[in-house]
Design an enzyme around this catalytic site. Structure first.
Site, PDB file in Angstrom:
ATOM      1  N   ASP A 170      -8.659 -50.427  32.086  1.00 62.03           N
ATOM      2  CA  ASP A 170      -7.691 -49.372  31.835  1.00 62.03           C
ATOM      3  C   ASP A 170      -8.126 -48.189  32.699  1.00 62.03           C
ATOM      4  O   ASP A 170      -9.276 -48.123  33.162  1.00 62.03           O
ATOM      5  CB  ASP A 170      -7.609 -48.993  30.354  1.00 62.03           C
ATOM      6  CG  ASP A 170      -6.281 -48.282  30.038  1.00 62.03           C
ATOM      7  OD1 ASP A 170      -5.623 -47.794  30.986  1.00 62.03           O
ATOM      8  OD2 ASP A 170      -5.909 -48.198  28.854  1.00 62.03           O
TER       9      ASP A 170
HETATM   10  C1  BGC Z   1      -2.949 -46.439  29.588  1.00 62.15           C
HETATM   11  C2  BGC Z   1      -2.455 -47.766  30.153  1.00 62.15           C
HETATM   12  C3  BGC Z   1      -1.715 -47.528  31.437  1.00 62.15           C
HETATM   13  C4  BGC Z   1      -2.629 -46.800  32.406  1.00 62.15           C
HETATM   14  C5  BGC Z   1      -2.004 -46.513  33.744  1.00 62.15           C
HETATM   15  C6  BGC Z   1      -3.713 -45.649  30.616  1.00 62.15           C
HETATM   16  O1  BGC Z   1      -3.991 -44.371  30.147  1.00 62.15           O
HETATM   17  O2  BGC Z   1      -3.756 -46.690  28.454  1.00 62.15           O
HETATM   18  O3  BGC Z   1      -1.646 -48.416  29.216  1.00 62.15           O
HETATM   19  O4  BGC Z   1      -1.254 -48.737  31.957  1.00 62.15           O
HETATM   20  O5  BGC Z   1      -3.014 -45.556  31.833  1.00 62.15           O
HETATM   21  O6  BGC Z   1      -1.017 -45.574  33.633  1.00 62.15           O
END
Ligand code: BGC
Length: 753
Positions: free
Chosen positions: A266
């Site tokens: 993530d």
């Molecule tokens: C979120 C993800 C997301 C990623 C990219 C993160 O903060 O938890 O779900 O895909 O950011 O935007």
């Protein structure tokens, strides 16, 4: 610095640098070869530096390929409801493109509420086409974290409280996306069930709960859906961050489930180079330009899997085995997607995609209660009065990373005006909630400011409603902080902005009030018995208003079912203590600890087992027609399938349950037939019932049809943590067939030997 450059140079020399064969071209570009053959050919051509470069981001949403060899970069996009607008190379700010307004599909809670695998396939295919057209290789979604608490801010991005439902719905989505040569990246793996302190909380879960509740949807996505990518979650499990969690990634995902795709962190979720190298992370993405947790001037070379990785390779602290594994998985991803042997071009903003968005949003809309006010009856020239902020508020924007810029968004009010061209459709605000109209520089262009006091708003609403032929209040939540929103949880399930009092006041004056709740998670409805009809709408995307109008007018006969329980109050939910939620600080522990003490008793498993009454049960949803169930049968009254089996073994069908459904009303409609199993009395404590099968059947008025649902060995299994095996207990089981988790129409005994 000089020493460092020398080290890198010697690494590059020791690596095999075959280069591109000119005559006939290199085998990795030969599209007649399999992905594995192409990977095997490409890998030895890469230098160590090139391999390491591939393992981390080069911008907010991309990672390098191998330019020298013509191997593509990887481009990611959120996910999971539409293709995110472009952001700047190094910043979260919008890039200001004018060609990136997408089709916004409904939120995944709505998709789950369709209880329809075909809708999920259509969703996946359509969003996959949009991703491919926009040249995205990895779609960051779908999310399948279980709604452990109604308070979780991201429940709207997930598929409900039941692992079987989420598992069944995620598989077609993944397949549909990947048909387009786009990898679905299933997130957030795993036990990431709250937003509060999401990057600093260690989930303490016993193995039985992990395997029975929190892993099955991910497992289905991998072993049945064939997902090509998985995103590690921000939180910790077993005291280790999940983006490089040995147990989750190495032992379970890549070991037990044989996952051959790429594990993506993530954004900013990678926290440790040494662990990231050996514990299964393949591709590191970051929140800030240094990939770490705060902004720094330079650069992607600071990422855990960038220079720190090269240094470890150079001085022998890291070996090439893991690097080759990561590079293999990344190459596989590239050859499956942007360099796939099958051409995929995709399509963007097509009329079919908007039609799909409308169809899914309507199919997921749930009729919770109907005293007869629905479908709306407005005579020609009559008056329909619409009240409430959510009748006009555009909600495709907002909510965090699932924020979208869409070409258009039809509000419920606009759609109702389209639906009743001959009548008068008037609107009053009734309450002022969230007046913001932009998020991350996506602007809806709405001016929602309103200077009126709550008292004035109510009296204006009542005045307008007076004498109307029908009155519909459209309220609920929005995507503000502490509502349906990434990075914060809700504080309660009570409706904000004084809506409970407002609805009670309206219901006292308005005969047959219809209430539409728009949310991505359960809310309390203390006024439920005071209103005539209640509809659960969701964040429906571009066509949200038309989908809702389709159901309110009866153009679509509702067939959605709740993917999670609506409790009466948050106090009834299984999470009773701070230890359970949102976690506590424990002496000697660096991170917050959150104990999943409720075990497998999540959602209806808890309410049903405790005999706690709920507002609306899991699986509930009405229709404008009615259905009867009869001739329920099991293919066998007794089966011999008891005993245990291993975690990587397949689960074969052992019997099937069937039932005849008759549409006894005057309208065509669809019924969701649900099969639950109840365990034998005694033995290991288990939920009173668990969903193990469902099927949506569409029947014309007066028509009957047979539904047959297979029950594999896994339907009866529990996880024996000590033996690390699945176990099927002997005894007299009950197979329950019904229209919701509480509306059971037939009970059939089953002997398991
Ligand atoms: C979120 C993800 C997301 C990623 C990219 C993160 O903060 O938890 O779900 O895909 O950011 O935007």
């Amino acid at each position: 610095m000089k020493k460092h450059i020398l080290l890198l140079a010697s690494l590059a020399l020791t690596a095999c640098t075959t280069g591109v064969r000119r005559s006939g071209g290199p085998a990795y570009l030969d599209l007649s070869l399999s992905v594995e053959e192409r990977v095997a050919d490409a890998l030895p051509r890469l230098t160590t530096e090139e391999k390491v470069a591939m393992t981390h981001a080069q911008s907010k949403f991309s990672s390098p390929g191998v330019p020298r060899l013509g191997i593509s970069e990887i481009w990611c996009t959120d996910g999971p409801h539409g293709i995110r607008p472009e952001v700047l190379w190094d910043e979260w700010d919008q890039a200001g493109w004018t060609n990136d307004s997408c089709t916004a599909f409904p939120a995944l809670s709505c998709l789950a509420a369709t209880w329809d695998r075909e809708m999920s396939l259509l969703f996946g295919q359509s969003i996959g086409e949009e991703a491919r057209y926009r040249k995205k290789d990895i779609l960051l979604g779908p999310g399948v974290n279980i709604a452990r608490t109604p308070l979780c801010g991201r429940n709207f991005e997930y598929m409900g409280e039941d692992p079987y439902l989420a598992g069944q719905m995620v598989v077609p989505y993944v397949r549909g996306v990947q048909e387009n040569g786009v990898a679905a990246c299933v997130k957030h793996f795993a036990v990431n069930n709250q937003e509060t302190r999401r990057t600093a909380t260690n989930s303490v879960v016993d193995d039985r709960t992990l395997y029975e509740i929190y892993l099955p949807a991910f497992k289905a996505a991998v072993t049945e859906g064939g997902a090509w990518a998985i995103m590690g979650s921000y939180n910790l499990y077993n005291g280790q961050f999940n983006c490089h969690n040995k147990r989750l990634l190495v032992d379970i995902l890549k070991g037990e489930w044989g996952f051959d795709g790429v594990v993506v962190s993530d954004w900013g979720g990678c926290r440790d180079t040494d662990e990231a190298i050996v514990n299964g992370l393949d591709l590191e993405y970051g929140t800030w330009t240094n990939g770490l947790r705060g902004a720094a001037s330079d650069s992607y070379r600071n990422y855990h899997l960038a220079d720190p990785y090269l240094q470890r390779l150079a001085d022998g602290r890291a070996g090439t085995k893991e690097l080759d594994d990561k590079a293999t998985r990344i190459l596989r991803t590239i050859f499956r997607t942007s360099m796939s042997s099958e051409p995929h071009w995709g399509s963007f903003n097509s009329p079919e995609h908007y039609e799909t968005a409308r169809k899914i949003a309507a199919a997921g809309t749930v009729l919770l209660k109907n005293g007869g006010a629905l479908p709306l009856k407005v005579p020609a020239g009559g008056r329909l009065v619409v009240l409430g902020e959510n009748a006009v508020k555009k909600m495709v924007v907002g909510g965090g990373s699932s924020n979208l810029k869409t070409k258009y968004e039809i509000t419920p009010l606009e759609a109702l005006r389209e639906a009743f061209p001959d009548g008068s459709v008037e609107w009053e605000r009734a309450y002022v909630g969230d007046i913001s109209s932009s998020y991350n520089k996506v602007n809806t262009g709405q001016d929602l400011s309103d200077p009126r006091s709550p008292g004035q708003l109510l009296s204006d609403a009542l005045a307008l409603a007076h004498g109307a032929d029908a009155v519909v209040f459209i309220g609920g939540l929005n995507k503000s902080a502490n509502q349906d929103n990434e990075s914060t949880d809700k504080l309660d399930i009570v409706l904000p902005y004084g809506q409970d009092e407002l609805i009670v006041a309206l219901a006292a004056e308005v005969p047959s009030l219809v209430v539409v709740n728009i949310s991505g998670s359960p809310v309390a409805m203390p006024w439920a018995d005071k209103v005539d009809a209640i509809v659960q709408g969701w964040y429906g995307g571009s066509e949200t208003g038309r989908a809702l109008a389709d159901v309110l007018t009866g153009a679509v006969n509702p067939s959605g079912r709740l993917p999670f329980t609506f409790p009466i109050s948050i106090a009834d939910s299984p999470l009773k203590t701070e230890r359970q939620y949102p976690g506590i600080q424990v002496e000697g522990e660096k991170w917050w600890q959150e104990y999943y003490d409720e075990g497998v008793f999540v959602g209806y498993r808890w309410y049903a087992s405790q005999g706690i009454p709920v507002q609306f049960p899991f699986g509930h949803g009405l229709s404008y027609t009615s259905f009867t169930y009869d001739d329920a049968r099991l293919s066998k009254a007794s089966v011999s399938c008891s005993g245990s089996y291993g975690v990587s073994e397949e689960s074969k069908n052992v019997l099937s349950a069937s039932v005849r459904i008759t549409n006894t009303g005057a309208l065509d409609g669809a019924e969701v037939v649900q099969v639950y199993i109840a365990p034998p009395v005694g033995g290991v404590e288990r939920p009173a019932k668990e969903l193990r099968g469902f099927e949506k059947i569409t029947l014309k008025a007066g028509q009957s049809g047979k539904v047959e649902i297979d029950l594999p060995r896994s339907a009866f299994s529990r996880f024996d943590a000590e033996a690390h095996r699945w176990v099927v207990d002997q005894g007299t089981w009950t197979v329950l067939i019904g229209s919701s988790s509480e509306d059971i129409r037939c009970s059939l005994p089953l002997e398991i030997r």
